[in-house]
Enzyme design. Structure first.
Site, PDB file in Angstrom:
ATOM      1  N   ARG A  71       0.856  -1.202   0.000  1.00  0.00           N
ATOM      2  CA  ARG A  71       0.000   0.000   0.000  1.00  0.00           C
ATOM      3  C   ARG A  71       0.889   1.248   0.000  1.00  0.00           C
ATOM      4  NH1 ARG A  71      -3.942   0.006   4.905  1.00  0.00           N
ATOM      5  NH2 ARG A  71      -5.099  -1.559   3.744  1.00  0.00           N
TER       6      ARG A  71
ATOM      7  N   ARG B 170      -1.909   6.724   9.486  1.00  0.00           N
ATOM      8  CA  ARG B 170      -1.956   6.278   8.084  1.00  0.00           C
ATOM      9  C   ARG B 170      -1.977   7.459   7.124  1.00  0.00           C
ATOM     10  NH1 ARG B 170      -4.160   1.049   8.126  1.00  0.00           N
ATOM     11  NH2 ARG B 170      -3.450   0.034  10.020  1.00  0.00           N
TER      12      ARG B 170
ATOM     13  N   LYS C  72      -4.042   1.408  14.934  1.00  0.00           N
ATOM     14  CA  LYS C  72      -3.987   2.295  13.769  1.00  0.00           C
ATOM     15  C   LYS C  72      -4.623   3.656  14.093  1.00  0.00           C
ATOM     16  CE  LYS C  72      -6.302  -0.600  11.152  1.00  0.00           C
ATOM     17  NZ  LYS C  72      -7.207  -1.259  10.178  1.00  0.00           N
TER      18      LYS C  72
ATOM     19  N   LYS D  49      -6.140   7.383  12.054  1.00  0.00           N
ATOM     20  CA  LYS D  49      -6.508   7.928  10.743  1.00  0.00           C
ATOM     21  C   LYS D  49      -6.945   9.390  10.831  1.00  0.00           C
ATOM     22  CE  LYS D  49      -7.641   3.401   9.054  1.00  0.00           C
ATOM     23  NZ  LYS D  49      -8.628   2.496   8.450  1.00  0.00           N
TER      24      LYS D  49
ATOM     25  N   CYS E 106     -15.378  -3.065  -0.359  1.00  0.00           N
ATOM     26  CA  CYS E 106     -13.980  -3.334  -0.003  1.00  0.00           C
ATOM     27  C   CYS E 106     -13.454  -4.474  -0.861  1.00  0.00           C
ATOM     28  CB  CYS E 106     -13.873  -3.700   1.472  1.00  0.00           C
ATOM     29  SG  CYS E 106     -14.453  -5.375   1.792  1.00  0.00           S
TER      30      CYS E 106
ATOM     31  N   CYS F 208      -7.984 -10.689   0.795  1.00  0.00           N
ATOM     32  CA  CYS F 208      -8.062 -10.281   2.196  1.00  0.00           C
ATOM     33  C   CYS F 208      -8.206 -11.507   3.110  1.00  0.00           C
ATOM     34  CB  CYS F 208      -9.239  -9.331   2.415  1.00  0.00           C
ATOM     35  SG  CYS F 208      -9.347  -8.872   4.162  1.00  0.00           S
TER      36      CYS F 208
ATOM     37  N   CYS G 156     -16.503  -8.270   5.749  1.00  0.00           N
ATOM     38  CA  CYS G 156     -16.484  -8.599   7.182  1.00  0.00           C
ATOM     39  C   CYS G 156     -16.815  -7.315   7.942  1.00  0.00           C
ATOM     40  CB  CYS G 156     -15.112  -9.166   7.578  1.00  0.00           C
ATOM     41  SG  CYS G 156     -13.874  -7.919   7.960  1.00  0.00           S
TER      42      CYS G 156
ATOM     43  N   CYS H 105     -14.012  -1.649   6.025  1.00  0.00           N
ATOM     44  CA  CYS H 105     -13.048  -0.937   5.172  1.00  0.00           C
ATOM     45  C   CYS H 105     -13.699  -0.032   4.122  1.00  0.00           C
ATOM     46  CB  CYS H 105     -12.108  -1.928   4.507  1.00  0.00           C
ATOM     47  SG  CYS H 105     -11.123  -2.839   5.714  1.00  0.00           S
TER      48      CYS H 105
HETATM   49 FE1  SRM Z   1      -9.116  -1.871   6.096  1.00  0.00          FE
HETATM   50  C1  SRM Z   1      -7.773  -4.465   7.759  1.00  0.00           C
HETATM   51  C2  SRM Z   1      -8.299  -3.225   3.161  1.00  0.00           C
HETATM   52  C3  SRM Z   1      -9.799   1.065   4.587  1.00  0.00           C
HETATM   53  C4  SRM Z   1     -10.852  -0.860   8.876  1.00  0.00           C
HETATM   54  N1  SRM Z   1      -8.123  -3.535   5.553  1.00  0.00           N
HETATM   55  C5  SRM Z   1      -7.612  -4.461   6.409  1.00  0.00           C
HETATM   56  C6  SRM Z   1      -6.768  -5.483   5.639  1.00  0.00           C
HETATM   57  C7  SRM Z   1      -5.358  -5.000   5.618  1.00  0.00           C
HETATM   58  C8  SRM Z   1      -6.884  -6.936   6.112  1.00  0.00           C
HETATM   59  C9  SRM Z   1      -5.878  -7.434   7.107  1.00  0.00           C
HETATM   60  O1  SRM Z   1      -5.652  -6.811   8.147  1.00  0.00           O
HETATM   61  O2  SRM Z   1      -5.333  -8.513   6.851  1.00  0.00           O
HETATM   62  C10 SRM Z   1      -7.441  -5.362   4.239  1.00  0.00           C
HETATM   63  C11 SRM Z   1      -6.587  -5.739   3.041  1.00  0.00           C
HETATM   64  C12 SRM Z   1      -7.464  -6.297   1.954  1.00  0.00           C
HETATM   65  C13 SRM Z   1      -6.773  -6.463   0.658  1.00  0.00           C
HETATM   66  O3  SRM Z   1      -6.639  -7.613   0.199  1.00  0.00           O
HETATM   67  O4  SRM Z   1      -6.390  -5.475   0.053  1.00  0.00           O
HETATM   68  C14 SRM Z   1      -7.966  -3.948   4.288  1.00  0.00           C
HETATM   69  N2  SRM Z   1      -8.945  -1.175   4.240  1.00  0.00           N
HETATM   70  C15 SRM Z   1      -8.688  -1.921   3.138  1.00  0.00           C
HETATM   71  C16 SRM Z   1      -8.917  -1.142   1.865  1.00  0.00           C
HETATM   72  C17 SRM Z   1      -7.966  -1.511   0.747  1.00  0.00           C
HETATM   73  C18 SRM Z   1     -10.374  -1.332   1.423  1.00  0.00           C
HETATM   74  C19 SRM Z   1     -10.715  -0.842   0.038  1.00  0.00           C
HETATM   75  O5  SRM Z   1     -11.447  -1.588  -0.599  1.00  0.00           O
HETATM   76  O6  SRM Z   1     -10.313   0.224  -0.369  1.00  0.00           O
HETATM   77  C20 SRM Z   1      -8.765   0.289   2.416  1.00  0.00           C
HETATM   78  C21 SRM Z   1      -7.345   0.768   2.387  1.00  0.00           C
HETATM   79  C22 SRM Z   1      -7.256   2.148   2.939  1.00  0.00           C
HETATM   80  C23 SRM Z   1      -5.901   2.782   2.811  1.00  0.00           C
HETATM   81  O7  SRM Z   1      -5.558   3.141   1.695  1.00  0.00           O
HETATM   82  O8  SRM Z   1      -5.243   2.958   3.829  1.00  0.00           O
HETATM   83  C24 SRM Z   1      -9.196   0.083   3.857  1.00  0.00           C
HETATM   84  N3  SRM Z   1     -10.060  -0.160   6.650  1.00  0.00           N
HETATM   85  C25 SRM Z   1     -10.337   0.894   5.847  1.00  0.00           C
HETATM   86  C26 SRM Z   1     -11.299   1.753   6.455  1.00  0.00           C
HETATM   87  C27 SRM Z   1     -11.898   3.012   5.834  1.00  0.00           C
HETATM   88  C28 SRM Z   1     -11.141   4.239   6.195  1.00  0.00           C
HETATM   89  O9  SRM Z   1     -10.089   4.176   6.822  1.00  0.00           O
HETATM   90  O10 SRM Z   1     -11.609   5.306   5.850  1.00  0.00           O
HETATM   91  C29 SRM Z   1     -11.608   1.196   7.688  1.00  0.00           C
HETATM   92  C30 SRM Z   1     -12.667   1.712   8.675  1.00  0.00           C
HETATM   93  C31 SRM Z   1     -12.257   2.959   9.378  1.00  0.00           C
HETATM   94  C32 SRM Z   1     -11.536   2.649  10.636  1.00  0.00           C
HETATM   95  O11 SRM Z   1     -10.349   2.316  10.584  1.00  0.00           O
HETATM   96  O12 SRM Z   1     -12.171   2.697  11.696  1.00  0.00           O
HETATM   97  C33 SRM Z   1     -10.822  -0.004   7.799  1.00  0.00           C
HETATM   98  N4  SRM Z   1      -9.241  -2.524   8.001  1.00  0.00           N
HETATM   99  C34 SRM Z   1     -10.061  -2.008   8.976  1.00  0.00           C
HETATM  100  C35 SRM Z   1      -9.998  -2.843  10.138  1.00  0.00           C
HETATM  101  C36 SRM Z   1     -10.785  -2.640  11.466  1.00  0.00           C
HETATM  102  C37 SRM Z   1     -10.155  -1.605  12.329  1.00  0.00           C
HETATM  103  C38 SRM Z   1     -10.833  -1.498  13.652  1.00  0.00           C
HETATM  104  O13 SRM Z   1     -10.740  -0.453  14.272  1.00  0.00           O
HETATM  105  O14 SRM Z   1     -11.433  -2.472  14.122  1.00  0.00           O
HETATM  106  C39 SRM Z   1      -9.099  -3.892   9.823  1.00  0.00           C
HETATM  107  C40 SRM Z   1      -8.681  -5.051  10.736  1.00  0.00           C
HETATM  108  C41 SRM Z   1      -7.756  -4.634  11.826  1.00  0.00           C
HETATM  109  O15 SRM Z   1      -7.213  -3.549  11.852  1.00  0.00           O
HETATM  110  O16 SRM Z   1      -7.587  -5.468  12.721  1.00  0.00           O
HETATM  111  C42 SRM Z   1      -8.656  -3.663   8.472  1.00  0.00           C
HETATM  112 FE1  SF4 Z   2     -11.047  -7.433   4.368  1.00  0.00          FE
HETATM  113 FE2  SF4 Z   2     -13.017  -7.036   6.048  1.00  0.00          FE
HETATM  114 FE3  SF4 Z   2     -11.557  -4.981   5.214  1.00  0.00          FE
HETATM  115 FE4  SF4 Z   2     -13.210  -6.121   3.562  1.00  0.00          FE
HETATM  116  S1  SF4 Z   2     -13.791  -5.080   5.458  1.00  0.00           S
HETATM  117  S2  SF4 Z   2     -11.064  -5.595   3.106  1.00  0.00           S
HETATM  118  S3  SF4 Z   2     -13.141  -8.230   4.170  1.00  0.00           S
HETATM  119  S4  SF4 Z   2     -10.836  -6.637   6.452  1.00  0.00           S
END
Ligand code: SRM
Ligand code: SF4
Length: 575
Positions: free
Chosen positions: A85, A154, A219, A221, A440, A446, A485, A489
């Site tokens: 990323r 981030r 994390k 943001k 997502c 993922c 899930c 995201c």
């Molecule tokens: Fe996310 C984890 C993809 C934005 C909340 N996110 C992941 C992971 C890295 C899975 C992992 O930990 O193994 C995913 C990788 C999937 C893949 O194959 O690419 C993933 N997140 C994404 C992306 C690519 C989704 C998309 O379709 O665009 C976004 C990348 C953003 C970036 O460029 O940095 C992405 N993730 C978000 C957002 C939206 C935002 O930030 O505006 C959220 C919700 C906002 C927040 O953080 O509260 C988000 N991602 C999570 C979480 C849950 C965090 C939490 O507080 O519980 C995880 C899991 C974790 O951190 O344990 C996670």
């Molecule tokens: Fe993966 Fe869940 Fe984030 Fe979708 S919402 S990219 S399934 S961690």
């Protein structure tokens, strides 16, 4: 600027903290055994501990889940690969960089570029042996992947639409400054990926002035929004800066704290939360405000339970006023009263918009952010050809779309004919429903996905389009967000209709978020498949078509009509 309590995290007994805290502490500022793992030719993987550390370098180990059972059957190790990323504050990318990243996607990744919900690029499918070359090539474009993931700040988001360009430019500059200021200082990244000489001094002398040895509890943001456009979903950020304009100039920011989407099924102590506006600061105070807030979370965030470690829970546990007073104590001054502002939507404005300086900006719909060629719809090739001739740059949006920015009047025709030649579709080709949808990544990359998202939402939208058309409202926009899930995201709890995956083909469904990204939705259906989803949504859409008030949004209607109660605070989400 901000000093208090920096060592608090390491004076807590480490053995009482979450194991990740011990890992960070012992990692020698994020080095761990990453170099040894990369050099091991026996496996395509790295160790679990190093996988946690590479996240801080913007790299996730994954495996191709489509191949998982077949590989297991053949007694082979999973098809390990890495997601990389990029850190790209405000989603601003020159066309030169675009061309290089496009080439890289073909050389080392799966031949696609993924535009994320935080305005940056992800490469999928990078093999371990190509990781270093990939990171180096990204650095050659003068971009990097530092802190794109991990327990740190981030990539900083910034309202992408340049239609008010002076204000946008000023706001984007602050997003860049905040991002640069909060980047970890460890040289580990440069040593491991760029082969720079190791820092020659005792480990304890390494400079990590803000984060210390254990970085943040979780994390973090930040996003900057420019009303009336809330395209960064500013209330979902740990810190949201809402730009306040006076005669088109940036007067300062309303500061909003404590947003976050992630939750876990059947764990009511986890919930999405929207940020609270705590006051106003001047532009030149934004960096110290961000640092102070980060430092309070660093010192008081939960380092025992990672499920409760985001700042939103620290605020709910300690109280908003307590948290605000801690920030002000560290700043040595108080926030001014928040200024009035108004958002009107959290989506993108598609098609051509003319900016203040006379140049044009075209927002292109990229379904779920995946840049690839698909039959006559040759988005990847088309954008490459546009990037070859266009000098104005691209901008990635927080809704996974792309803006071809700063097109002079004289170039307008050329860009349009290239779009036409490569089948880049006019937004009018799509329904209002699709243009306001976002999914997502989920399967196959993922590791946390429980159901399809990016690969399924387009089909579900097609079915919903039919229902909207039958109800006589084909052109009414409704925000739809899906994730594989509950991690959230694609910010599904801000969808007027939201879906989160529970199991293959099964989703929880949510209703009632605000069209401006200012109200959470509410859980409505539990663990249901497509048939039930469509059966349950059809009568609501029909009633909405008949009984909505003038300009009433779907999310507002479902609350007024009593389908779901309004969620006023994150902690009521699960009630
Ligand atoms: Fe996310 C984890 C993809 C934005 C909340 N996110 C992941 C992971 C890295 C899975 C992992 O930990 O193994 C995913 C990788 C999937 C893949 O194959 O690419 C993933 N997140 C994404 C992306 C690519 C989704 C998309 O379709 O665009 C976004 C990348 C953003 C970036 O460029 O940095 C992405 N993730 C978000 C957002 C939206 C935002 O930030 O505006 C959220 C919700 C906002 C927040 O953080 O509260 C988000 N991602 C999570 C979480 C849950 C965090 C939490 O507080 O519980 C995880 C899991 C974790 O951190 O344990 C996670
Ligand atoms: Fe993966 Fe869940 Fe984030 Fe979708 S919402 S990219 S399934 S961690």
């Amino acid at each position: 600027m901000v000093a208090e309590d920096r060592s608090r995290d390491i004076t807590q007994p480490l053995d009482k903290l979450h194991p990740n805290e011990r890992l960070k502490f012992a990692s020698n500022y994020l080095r761990g055994t990453i170099p040894e793992g990369l050099a091991d030719p026996i496996t395509g993987a790295i160790s679990e501990d190093d996988n946690k550390l590479t996240k801080f370098h913007g790299i996730y180990m994954q495996d191709d889940r489509d191949l998982r059972s077949e590989r297991r059957h053949q007694k082979l190790e999973p098809a390990y690969q890495f997601m990389v990323r990029v850190r790209l504050p405000g989603g601003v990318c020159t066309t030169d960089r675009w061309l290089k990243l496009d080439a890289l996607a073909h050389k080392y990744a799966n031949g696609t570029l993924r535009l994320t919900t935080r305005q940056t690029f992800q490469f999928h499918g990078v093999l371990k042996r190509n990781l270093k070359a990939t990171i180096r090539a990204i650095n050659d474009t003068l971009l990097d992947t530092i802190a794109a993931c991990g327990d740190d700040n981030r990539t900083v988001m910034c309202s992408a639409n340049p239609h008010e360009s002076r204000l946008h430019q000023a706001t984007w500059e602050w997003s860049k400054r905040i991002s640069d200021h909060l980047v970890p200082r460890t040289r580990a990244y440069h040593e491991i990926w760029l082969d720079e000489a190791p820092v020659v001094h005792a480990e304890d002398e390494e400079q990590e002035p803000l984060y210390g040895r254990t970085y943040l509890p979780r994390k973090f943001k930040i996003g900057l929004a420019i009303p009336p456009t809330n395209d960064v979903d500013v209330y979902s950020q740990d810190i949201g800066f809402i730009a306040i304009s006076e005669s088109g100039e940036l007067a300062g920011f309303n500061v909003c704290i404590g947003g976050g989407m992630g939750r876990t099924d059947n764990e009511p102590r986890t919930y999405p939360r929207l940020g609270d506006v705590v006051g106003f600061c001047k532009p030149e105070q934004a960096v110290e405000v961000a640092e102070s807030i980060v430092s309070v979370q660093r010192d008081y965030g939960n380092r025992v339970d990672r499920k409760r470690a985001r700042m939103k829970y620290t605020i709910d546990e300690k109280g908003l006023e307590w948290f605000k007073s801690k920030i002000e104590e560290r700043l040595g001054w108080r926030f001014q009263k928040a200024r009035p502002f108004q958002f009107d939507h959290n989506g993108d404005r598609y098609g051509w918009v003319q900016g203040e300086g006379g140049n044009w900006h075209y927002t292109l719909f990229i379904e779920n952010g995946r840049v690839k060629d698909d039959g006559d719809h040759r988005v990847m090739t088309g954008l490459r050809e546009i990037a070859r001739v266009h000098k104005g740059g691209f901008r990635l949006t927080g809704n996974q779309n792309l803006i071809i920015a700063d097109v002079p009047e004289t170039e307008y025709g050329r860009i349009e004919s290239l779009m036409h030649e490569y089948g880049l579709r006019d937004p009018r080709y799509y329904s209002a429903l699709r243009l306001n949808s976002m999914a997502c990544v989920a399967f196959p990359t993922c590791g946390l996905a429980m159901a399809e998202s990016e690969r399924y939402l387009p089909d579900l939208i097609t079915r919903l389009e039919g229902i909207m058309a039958d109800a006589g409202i084909p052109d009414v926009p409704v925000t739809i967000r899906m994730t594989g899930c509950p991690n959230g995201c694609a910010r599904p709890y801000l969808g007027e209709i939201g879906f989160t995956g529970r199991a293959p083909g099964k989703y929880d469904v949510y209703l009632g978020a605000g069209f401006r990204g200012d109200r959470l939705n509410k859980p409505w259906l539990d663990n249901v498949g497509e048939e039930r989803i469509l059966e349950a949504l059809t009568p609501i859409i029909r009633t909405y078509a008949k009984k909505r008030k003038k300009h009433e949004r779907f999310g507002d209607f479902v609350i007024r009509a009593g389908y779901v109660p309004e969620v006023k605070a994150g902690c009521e989400f699960n009630d």
